[in-house]
Design a protein around this motif. Structure first.
Motif, PDB file in Angstrom:
ATOM      1  N   GLU A 234      -2.968  -0.631  -9.502  1.00 48.41           N
ATOM      2  CA  GLU A 234      -3.499  -1.894 -10.035  1.00 48.41           C
ATOM      3  C   GLU A 234      -4.753  -1.642 -10.871  1.00 48.41           C
ATOM      4  OE1 GLU A 234      -1.934  -5.110  -6.676  1.00 48.41           O
ATOM      5  OE2 GLU A 234      -3.946  -4.246  -6.502  1.00 48.41           O
ATOM      6  N   GLY A 235      -5.585  -0.705 -10.424  1.00 50.31           N
ATOM      7  CA  GLY A 235      -6.777  -0.370 -11.197  1.00 50.31           C
ATOM      8  C   GLY A 235      -6.424   0.241 -12.536  1.00 50.31           C
ATOM      9  N   ASN A 236      -5.390   1.057 -12.561  1.00 52.19           N
ATOM     10  CA  ASN A 236      -4.954   1.667 -13.810  1.00 52.19           C
ATOM     11  C   ASN A 236      -4.437   0.624 -14.793  1.00 52.19           C
ATOM     12  OD1 ASN A 236      -2.295   2.958 -15.310  1.00 52.19           O
ATOM     13  ND2 ASN A 236      -4.035   4.384 -15.266  1.00 52.19           N
ATOM     14  N   MET A 237      -3.922  -0.473 -14.259  1.00 53.82           N
ATOM     15  CA  MET A 237      -3.387  -1.532 -15.117  1.00 53.82           C
ATOM     16  C   MET A 237      -4.478  -2.526 -15.535  1.00 53.82           C
ATOM     17  SD  MET A 237       0.228  -2.098 -13.064  1.00 53.82           S
ATOM     18  CE  MET A 237       1.023  -3.142 -14.279  1.00 53.82           C
ATOM     19  N   GLY A 238      -5.708  -2.235 -15.139  1.00 48.54           N
ATOM     20  CA  GLY A 238      -6.826  -3.042 -15.612  1.00 48.54           C
ATOM     21  C   GLY A 238      -7.109  -4.296 -14.825  1.00 48.54           C
ATOM     22  N   GLY A 239      -6.433  -4.489 -13.696  1.00 48.72           N
ATOM     23  CA  GLY A 239      -6.650  -5.703 -12.920  1.00 48.72           C
ATOM     24  C   GLY A 239      -7.607  -5.487 -11.766  1.00 48.72           C
ATOM     25  N   LYS A 240      -8.101  -6.575 -11.209  1.00 46.60           N
ATOM     26  CA  LYS A 240      -8.932  -6.488 -10.019  1.00 46.60           C
ATOM     27  C   LYS A 240      -8.035  -6.301  -8.800  1.00 46.60           C
ATOM     28  CE  LYS A 240     -12.697  -9.358 -11.816  1.00 46.60           C
ATOM     29  NZ  LYS A 240     -13.532 -10.570 -11.593  1.00 46.60           N
ATOM     30  N   THR A 241      -8.527  -5.563  -7.827  1.00 46.07           N
ATOM     31  CA  THR A 241      -7.688  -5.284  -6.665  1.00 46.07           C
ATOM     32  C   THR A 241      -8.482  -5.352  -5.369  1.00 46.07           C
ATOM     33  OG1 THR A 241      -6.232  -3.647  -5.627  1.00 46.07           O
ATOM     34  CG2 THR A 241      -8.050  -2.788  -6.963  1.00 46.07           C
ATOM     35  N   GLN A 242      -7.860  -5.918  -4.364  1.00 44.21           N
ATOM     36  CA  GLN A 242      -8.395  -5.953  -2.999  1.00 44.21           C
ATOM     37  C   GLN A 242      -7.835  -4.798  -2.186  1.00 44.21           C
ATOM     38  OE1 GLN A 242     -10.622  -7.803  -1.437  1.00 44.21           O
ATOM     39  NE2 GLN A 242     -10.182  -7.177   0.683  1.00 44.21           N
ATOM     40  N   ALA A 243      -6.927  -4.053  -2.804  1.00 49.94           N
ATOM     41  CA  ALA A 243      -6.160  -3.064  -2.055  1.00 49.94           C
ATOM     42  C   ALA A 243      -7.025  -1.956  -1.470  1.00 49.94           C
ATOM     43  CB  ALA A 243      -5.069  -2.468  -2.943  1.00 49.94           C
ATOM     44  N   PHE A 244      -8.045  -1.491  -2.197  1.00 57.86           N
ATOM     45  CA  PHE A 244      -8.889  -0.422  -1.671  1.00 57.86           C
ATOM     46  C   PHE A 244      -9.623  -0.869  -0.407  1.00 57.86           C
ATOM     47  CE2 PHE A 244      -8.992   1.400  -6.148  1.00 57.86           C
ATOM     48  CZ  PHE A 244      -8.170   2.470  -5.830  1.00 57.86           C
ATOM     49  N   GLN A 245     -10.106  -2.106  -0.420  1.00 58.02           N
ATOM     50  CA  GLN A 245     -10.788  -2.629   0.766  1.00 58.02           C
ATOM     51  C   GLN A 245      -9.815  -2.742   1.931  1.00 58.02           C
ATOM     52  OE1 GLN A 245     -13.876  -2.989   1.360  1.00 58.02           O
ATOM     53  NE2 GLN A 245     -13.791  -4.074   3.324  1.00 58.02           N
ATOM     54  N   ASP A 246      -8.605  -3.217   1.649  1.00 59.82           N
ATOM     55  CA  ASP A 246      -7.593  -3.323   2.700  1.00 59.82           C
ATOM     56  C   ASP A 246      -7.223  -1.943   3.239  1.00 59.82           C
ATOM     57  OD1 ASP A 246      -7.559  -6.055   2.386  1.00 59.82           O
ATOM     58  OD2 ASP A 246      -5.825  -6.058   1.042  1.00 59.82           O
ATOM     59  N   SER A 247      -7.178  -0.958   2.341  1.00 59.37           N
ATOM     60  CA  SER A 247      -6.891   0.407   2.767  1.00 59.37           C
ATOM     61  C   SER A 247      -7.983   0.922   3.693  1.00 59.37           C
ATOM     62  CB  SER A 247      -6.766   1.316   1.537  1.00 59.37           C
ATOM     63  OG  SER A 247      -6.585   2.665   1.920  1.00 59.37           O
ATOM     64  N   ARG A 248      -9.223   0.680   3.323  1.00 57.54           N
ATOM     65  CA  ARG A 248     -10.353   1.127   4.139  1.00 57.54           C
ATOM     66  C   ARG A 248     -10.310   0.487   5.528  1.00 57.54           C
ATOM     67  NH1 ARG A 248     -15.673  -0.678   5.042  1.00 57.54           N
ATOM     68  NH2 ARG A 248     -17.193   1.018   5.347  1.00 57.54           N
ATOM     69  N   ILE A 249      -9.997  -0.799   5.582  1.00 59.37           N
ATOM     70  CA  ILE A 249      -9.913  -1.494   6.869  1.00 59.37           C
ATOM     71  C   ILE A 249      -8.831  -0.867   7.747  1.00 59.37           C
ATOM     72  CG2 ILE A 249      -9.269  -3.687   7.959  1.00 59.37           C
ATOM     73  CD1 ILE A 249     -10.588  -5.096   5.550  1.00 59.37           C
ATOM     74  N   ALA A 250      -7.695  -0.560   7.143  1.00 56.38           N
ATOM     75  CA  ALA A 250      -6.585   0.021   7.905  1.00 56.38           C
ATOM     76  C   ALA A 250      -6.954   1.393   8.458  1.00 56.38           C
ATOM     77  CB  ALA A 250      -5.343   0.132   7.019  1.00 56.38           C
ATOM     78  N   PHE A 251      -7.567   2.234   7.640  1.00 53.70           N
ATOM     79  CA  PHE A 251      -7.920   3.574   8.106  1.00 53.70           C
ATOM     80  C   PHE A 251      -9.012   3.531   9.172  1.00 53.70           C
ATOM     81  CE2 PHE A 251      -6.157   5.183   3.923  1.00 53.70           C
ATOM     82  CZ  PHE A 251      -5.035   5.751   4.509  1.00 53.70           C
ATOM     83  N   ARG A 252      -9.956   2.614   9.047  1.00 52.61           N
ATOM     84  CA  ARG A 252     -10.984   2.481  10.067  1.00 52.61           C
ATOM     85  C   ARG A 252     -10.370   2.002  11.393  1.00 52.61           C
ATOM     86  NH1 ARG A 252     -16.308   2.622   8.674  1.00 52.61           N
ATOM     87  NH2 ARG A 252     -16.878   1.212  10.360  1.00 52.61           N
ATOM     88  N   LYS A 253      -9.383   1.133  11.298  1.00 51.76           N
ATOM     89  CA  LYS A 253      -8.693   0.679  12.508  1.00 51.76           C
ATOM     90  C   LYS A 253      -7.902   1.822  13.124  1.00 51.76           C
ATOM     91  CE  LYS A 253      -6.108  -3.310  14.195  1.00 51.76           C
ATOM     92  NZ  LYS A 253      -7.269  -3.911  14.839  1.00 51.76           N
ATOM     93  N   LEU A 254      -7.255   2.614  12.288  1.00 50.23           N
ATOM     94  CA  LEU A 254      -6.478   3.749  12.779  1.00 50.23           C
ATOM     95  C   LEU A 254      -7.380   4.737  13.525  1.00 50.23           C
ATOM     96  CD1 LEU A 254      -3.681   5.151  12.776  1.00 50.23           C
ATOM     97  CD2 LEU A 254      -4.387   6.297  10.664  1.00 50.23           C
ATOM     98  N   LEU A 255      -8.605   4.908  13.016  1.00 50.41           N
ATOM     99  CA  LEU A 255      -9.559   5.840  13.640  1.00 50.41           C
ATOM    100  C   LEU A 255     -10.445   5.158  14.678  1.00 50.41           C
ATOM    101  CD1 LEU A 255     -10.603   7.728  10.390  1.00 50.41           C
ATOM    102  CD2 LEU A 255      -9.034   8.528  12.168  1.00 50.41           C
ATOM    103  N   ASP A 256     -10.144   3.873  14.955  1.00 46.57           N
ATOM    104  CA  ASP A 256     -10.903   3.091  15.928  1.00 46.57           C
ATOM    105  C   ASP A 256     -12.379   3.000  15.540  1.00 46.57           C
ATOM    106  OD1 ASP A 256     -11.020   1.479  18.162  1.00 46.57           O
ATOM    107  OD2 ASP A 256     -11.520   3.132  19.531  1.00 46.57           O
ATOM    108  N   LEU A 257     -12.619   2.767  14.249  1.00 50.82           N
ATOM    109  CA  LEU A 257     -13.988   2.683  13.735  1.00 50.82           C
ATOM    110  C   LEU A 257     -14.367   1.272  13.291  1.00 50.82           C
ATOM    111  CD1 LEU A 257     -14.055   5.872  11.478  1.00 50.82           C
ATOM    112  CD2 LEU A 257     -15.019   5.645  13.767  1.00 50.82           C
ATOM    113  N   GLU A 258     -13.490   0.292  13.526  1.00 51.07           N
ATOM    114  CA  GLU A 258     -13.734  -1.027  12.942  1.00 51.07           C
ATOM    115  C   GLU A 258     -14.974  -1.709  13.493  1.00 51.07           C
ATOM    116  OE1 GLU A 258     -10.160  -1.851  15.757  1.00 51.07           O
ATOM    117  OE2 GLU A 258     -11.137  -0.152  14.798  1.00 51.07           O
ATOM    118  N   LYS A 259     -15.493  -1.279  14.655  1.00 53.56           N
ATOM    119  CA  LYS A 259     -16.680  -1.900  15.232  1.00 53.56           C
ATOM    120  C   LYS A 259     -17.947  -1.145  14.863  1.00 53.56           C
ATOM    121  CE  LYS A 259     -14.146  -3.853  19.155  1.00 53.56           C
ATOM    122  NZ  LYS A 259     -14.053  -3.906  20.629  1.00 53.56           N
ATOM    123  N   GLU A 260     -17.809  -0.048  14.133  1.00 52.77           N
ATOM    124  CA  GLU A 260     -18.976   0.759  13.808  1.00 52.77           C
ATOM    125  C   GLU A 260     -19.498   0.433  12.412  1.00 52.77           C
ATOM    126  OE1 GLU A 260     -18.211   4.879  14.425  1.00 52.77           O
ATOM    127  OE2 GLU A 260     -17.413   4.583  16.435  1.00 52.77           O
TER     128      GLU A 260
END
Length: 260
Positions: A234-260
């Motif tokens: 989406e970034g390559n296509m020039g649009g705004k994206t929430q996807a990176f933030q959503d990705s970060r949330i998912a990985f933090r949850k996977l690593l049990d870091l969402e409360k840190e």
């Protein structure tokens, strides 16, 4: 980015042959014992339900995934009571999901299980469990990832970019929903375990918690990488994206870091 394990140096050929020979003998003995149980189950129509379930638990302990599947498929075929067929179908669906996830890198096994899942759902549509849907989505995820990596090698290939993004846009919403459902189920299982008498543990409940934890972790992993790839596209296509933030949330949850 796709992570790969570093290869492990192999021992000498003689040691491989010796270890393999002893392993094969033990494996054959175990399989013959298990198959004997399966033959007995199929030959005697009077086999009791608790005997069937005992054999299934025996195969579970041995970790013989293919025999577990064959036995449960046989149990479902032999069961005539509708009230027992539906739970068996859902149990089989979850076992298919576990097998599919464990065989994600084995194309032949993955395709075989995919076909068996399709046939099961034709007979028992209600057997469509969350675990099964996550397992099936990993096929779409791998297709999108493959297209993404090919586009990374050739940024002029707009068709690869569009097709990958189309798949990712579809599966990220599904994965997010399944992830939420799985974590809710995990919380429920943990609450049930907390209420048990410490002197009276429940191996079955603990095994179910472990199984759901594995599926939830896999869904979160797919969700994290799917959103990351989607953000790049989406970034390559020039649009705004929430996807990176959503990705970060998912990985933090996977690593049990969402409360840190």
């Amino acid at each position: 980015m796709v992570l790969h394990r570093d290869p492990v140096a192999a021992p000498s050929l003689g040691l491989i042959d010796s270890q393999r020979g002893r392993w094969m003998v033990r494996r054959m003995v175990v399989m013959l014992l298990a198959v004997a149980g399966l033959v007995a189950g199929s030959c005697f129509s009077t086999l009791r339900a608790d005997d069937e379930e005992a054999l299934q638990r025996y195969l579970d302990r041995l970790g013989l995934e293919d025999l577990r599947l064959q036995h449960l498929e046989g149990m479902l075929d032999r069961q005539s009571e509708e009230g027992r067929r539906q739970p068996l179908a859902r149990q089989l669906a979850d076992l298919y999901a576990e097998r599919m996830i464990n065989a994600a890198d084995d194309k032949d096994v993955f395709e075989d299980i995919s076909g068996r899942i399709a046939r099961l759902l034709e007979r028992f549509p209600a057997a469509r469990t969350v675990a099964l849907e996550v397992a099936r989505l990993q096929g779409d995820y791998r297709r999108a990832e493959s297209l993404f990596l090919r586009w990374m090698d050739d940024r002029s290939a707009d068709d690869l970019k569009r097709e990958s993004l189309s798949i990712l846009e579809r599966i990220t919403g599904l994965l997010a929903k399944h992830q939420s459902d799985l974590y809710a189920e995990l919380q429920s299982l943990e609450n049930r375990l907390d209420k048990l008498d410490p002197q009276k543990p429940s191996p079955a409940l603990e095994a179910e918690l472990s199984r759901v934890s594995m599926i939830a972790a896999r869904a979160t992993y797919f969700l994290g990488w799917s959103n990351y790839y989607r953000g790049v596209l989406e970034g390559n296509m020039g649009g705004k994206t929430q996807a990176f933030q959503d990705s970060r949330i998912a990985f933090r949850k996977l690593l049990d870091l969402e409360k840190e």
